[in-house]
Design a protein around this motif. Structure first.
Motif, PDB file in Angstrom:
ATOM      1  N   THR A 135      21.670 -52.353  -6.887  1.00 17.96           N
ATOM      2  CA  THR A 135      20.711 -52.573  -8.084  1.00 17.96           C
ATOM      3  C   THR A 135      19.301 -52.104  -7.540  1.00 17.96           C
ATOM      4  N   GLY A 136      18.210 -52.539  -7.874  1.00 15.64           N
ATOM      5  CA  GLY A 136      16.994 -52.251  -7.267  1.00 15.64           C
ATOM      6  C   GLY A 136      15.801 -52.726  -8.078  1.00 15.64           C
ATOM      7  N   VAL A 137      14.587 -51.897  -7.933  1.00 12.26           N
ATOM      8  CA  VAL A 137      13.201 -52.363  -8.641  1.00 12.26           C
ATOM      9  C   VAL A 137      12.844 -51.041  -8.877  1.00 12.26           C
ATOM     10  N   SER A 138      12.444 -51.092 -10.428  1.00 12.21           N
ATOM     11  CA  SER A 138      11.716 -49.980 -11.024  1.00 12.21           C
ATOM     12  C   SER A 138      10.225 -50.368 -11.153  1.00 12.21           C
ATOM     13  N   ILE A 139       9.160 -49.388 -10.843  1.00  8.86           N
ATOM     14  CA  ILE A 139       7.796 -49.715 -11.382  1.00  8.86           C
ATOM     15  C   ILE A 139       7.575 -48.678 -12.727  1.00  8.86           C
ATOM     16  N   MET A 140       7.300 -49.203 -13.664  1.00  8.96           N
ATOM     17  CA  MET A 140       7.316 -48.737 -14.987  1.00  8.96           C
ATOM     18  C   MET A 140       5.937 -48.561 -15.461  1.00  8.96           C
ATOM     19  N   GLN A 141       5.465 -47.622 -16.210  1.00  5.94           N
ATOM     20  CA  GLN A 141       4.300 -47.631 -16.994  1.00  5.94           C
ATOM     21  C   GLN A 141       4.656 -48.344 -18.290  1.00  5.94           C
ATOM     22  N   MET A 142       4.020 -49.479 -18.685  1.00  3.69           N
ATOM     23  CA  MET A 142       4.240 -50.212 -19.771  1.00  3.69           C
ATOM     24  C   MET A 142       4.159 -49.495 -21.028  1.00  3.69           C
ATOM     25  N   ASP A 143       5.233 -49.650 -22.225  1.00  3.43           N
ATOM     26  CA  ASP A 143       4.609 -49.451 -23.388  1.00  3.43           C
ATOM     27  C   ASP A 143       5.114 -50.620 -24.191  1.00  3.43           C
ATOM     28  N   THR A 144       5.209 -50.631 -25.656  1.00  3.62           N
ATOM     29  CA  THR A 144       5.425 -51.812 -26.449  1.00  3.62           C
ATOM     30  C   THR A 144       6.830 -52.038 -26.702  1.00  3.62           C
ATOM     31  N   GLY A 145       7.795 -51.189 -25.924  1.00  4.62           N
ATOM     32  CA  GLY A 145       9.239 -51.551 -26.124  1.00  4.62           C
ATOM     33  C   GLY A 145       9.698 -52.641 -25.004  1.00  4.62           C
ATOM     34  N   LEU A 146      10.733 -53.094 -25.032  1.00  2.00           N
ATOM     35  CA  LEU A 146      11.155 -54.103 -23.955  1.00  2.00           C
ATOM     36  C   LEU A 146      11.771 -53.479 -22.720  1.00  2.00           C
ATOM     37  N   ASP A 147      10.904 -53.018 -21.652  1.00  2.00           N
ATOM     38  CA  ASP A 147      11.335 -52.450 -20.508  1.00  2.00           C
ATOM     39  C   ASP A 147      11.759 -50.959 -20.924  1.00  2.00           C
ATOM     40  N   THR A 148      11.013 -50.328 -21.784  1.00  2.00           N
ATOM     41  CA  THR A 148      11.503 -49.013 -22.110  1.00  2.00           C
ATOM     42  C   THR A 148      10.579 -47.796 -21.423  1.00  2.00           C
ATOM     43  N   GLY A 149       9.492 -48.315 -20.875  1.00  2.00           N
ATOM     44  CA  GLY A 149       8.356 -47.498 -20.529  1.00  2.00           C
ATOM     45  C   GLY A 149       8.992 -46.379 -19.386  1.00  2.00           C
ATOM     46  N   PRO A 150       8.232 -45.296 -19.218  1.00  2.00           N
ATOM     47  CA  PRO A 150       8.691 -44.340 -18.331  1.00  2.00           C
ATOM     48  C   PRO A 150       8.496 -44.813 -16.769  1.00  2.00           C
ATOM     49  N   VAL A 151       9.478 -44.622 -15.784  1.00  2.00           N
ATOM     50  CA  VAL A 151       9.500 -45.044 -14.514  1.00  2.00           C
ATOM     51  C   VAL A 151       8.400 -44.050 -13.612  1.00  2.00           C
ATOM     52  N   LEU A 152       7.836 -44.836 -12.815  1.00  2.00           N
ATOM     53  CA  LEU A 152       6.954 -44.426 -11.753  1.00  2.00           C
ATOM     54  C   LEU A 152       7.563 -44.318 -10.443  1.00  2.00           C
ATOM     55  N   ALA A 153       8.289 -45.251 -10.092  1.00  2.00           N
ATOM     56  CA  ALA A 153       8.875 -45.547  -8.839  1.00  2.00           C
ATOM     57  C   ALA A 153      10.253 -46.349  -8.677  1.00  2.00           C
ATOM     58  N   ARG A 154      11.119 -46.125  -7.702  1.00  2.00           N
ATOM     59  CA  ARG A 154      12.267 -46.709  -7.569  1.00  2.00           C
ATOM     60  C   ARG A 154      12.491 -47.081  -6.453  1.00  2.00           C
ATOM     61  N   ALA A 155      13.341 -48.283  -6.009  1.00  2.00           N
ATOM     62  CA  ALA A 155      13.931 -48.588  -4.631  1.00  2.00           C
ATOM     63  C   ALA A 155      15.285 -48.992  -4.915  1.00  2.00           C
TER      64      ALA A 155
END
Length: 327
Positions: A135-155
């Motif tokens: 698994t990991g961590v995602s840093i996401m640019q938020m939109d109005t959906g439930l964790d659906t925004g575009p991803v900026l970074a992952r680990a």
């Protein structure tokens, strides 16, 4: 050194604390912290501020704990902060469009999964329950959906066969904290491209209920072992003991009538004879229990109001006879 950003931090539980500290250590100006209102917690059910509120107050940061961000007054107060960005970690409130658009760089979320897998409220536990190997961590640019925004970074990080939710929680919280400062620096400099999430592979980490903690003995041992790890060390998986047949059984040291045990550690323990009913205690010395496929050995347990103990110690003080069928 990257430019100092004017930020709001929005988070509530312990998981959010490493990221808040990382932002402050990086020299960013956290002008306000948003968190859930104080809630009753602990044995005494006393009203307690969230871990994030306690941390912010100890550092002299303004704290706001609105019940909702949907009303115009709350939105205007947020916009008046004139933020570069808001960083959101396990906050617990829906952010309306007006909130998402107020900061210059928008709102970024630190989420404890490799999106689009395990969007939603319980990604750590759901990953363990599903038997995921990583698994990991995602840093996401938020939109109005439930964790659906575009991803900026992952680990990424491995989920080993003995990883429990507490260990994974701490690992992912630390990963998110390490990612946040460089990700914000790249975002502010226009050096990062957000990656839209694919629809393929999206799964939903549904919020966990009290019933999800109970061990359903008809399921395979491998699934029950994962369930124990998914709820360890807190709040713990639950095994119910059968009602005592008579008062004398309890007086002789048997389990109290219908007692429940938290199961904090377990291991898969071979097969049961064909025809054995799931839930049957196969060994009264080491607490091995038959399941729908294979056996599960309860290794560490906790009685209500008591300290955790090895299952063998529990059985010495509270015998559970071989052949007993757990409900």
């Amino acid at each position: 050194m990257a430019d100092t950003l004017r930020l709001a931090f929005m988070g509530t539980p312990d998981f959010a604390l490493p990221t808040l500290r990382a932002l402050l250590d990086a020299g960013h100006q956290v002008v306000c912290v948003y968190t859930q209102p104080p809630a009753r917690a602990g044995r005494g059910h006393k009203v307690q501020p969230s871990p994030v509120q306690q941390e912010a107050e100890s550092r002299g940061i303004e704290v706001r704990a609105p019940e909702s961000l949907k009303d115009a007054e709350a939105q205007q107060a947020f916009a008046a902060l004139k933020l570069d960005a808001a960083v959101v970690v396990a906050y617990g409130l829906i952010l309306p469009q007006q909130i998402l658009e107020a900061p210059r760089l928008g709102c970024v979320n630190v989420h404890a999964s490799l999106l689009p897998r395990w969007r939603g409220a319980a990604p750590i536990q759901r990953a363990i329950l599903a038997g995921d190997g990583e698994t990991g961590v995602s840093i996401m640019q938020m939109d109005t959906g439930l964790d659906t925004g575009p991803v900026l970074a992952r680990a990424r990080t491995e989920i080993s066969p003995d990883t429990d939710a507490g260990q994974l929680h701490d690992t992912l919280a630390a990963l998110g904290a390490r990612l946040i400062a460089p990700t914000l620096a790249q975002l502010a400099a226009g050096e990062i491209t957000a990656e839209p999430q694919p629809d393929k592979g999206a799964t939903y980490a549904q919020k966990l209920s009290k019933d999800d903690r109970e061990l359903p003995w008809a399921r395979p041992a491998i699934e029950l072992e994962r369930l124990v790890r998914a709820f360890a060390p807190s709040p713990g998986a639950v095994a119910k003991l059968p009602p005592a047949k008579d008062a004398q059984a309890t007086a002789d040291g048997g389990p109290p009538d219908g007692e429940t045990l938290k199961v904090l550690r377990a291991r898969i323990a071979g097969a049961a004879p064909t025809g054995t009913a799931p839930g049957t205690v196969m060994n009264a010395q080491d607490f091995t229990v038959a399941t729908g496929l294979g056996c599960l050995q309860l290794v560490r347990v906790q009685r209500g109001g008591k300290n955790p103990m090895d299952a063998e110690e529990f059985l010495r003080g509270t015998p559970v006879k071989q052949g007993t069928v757990l409900p």
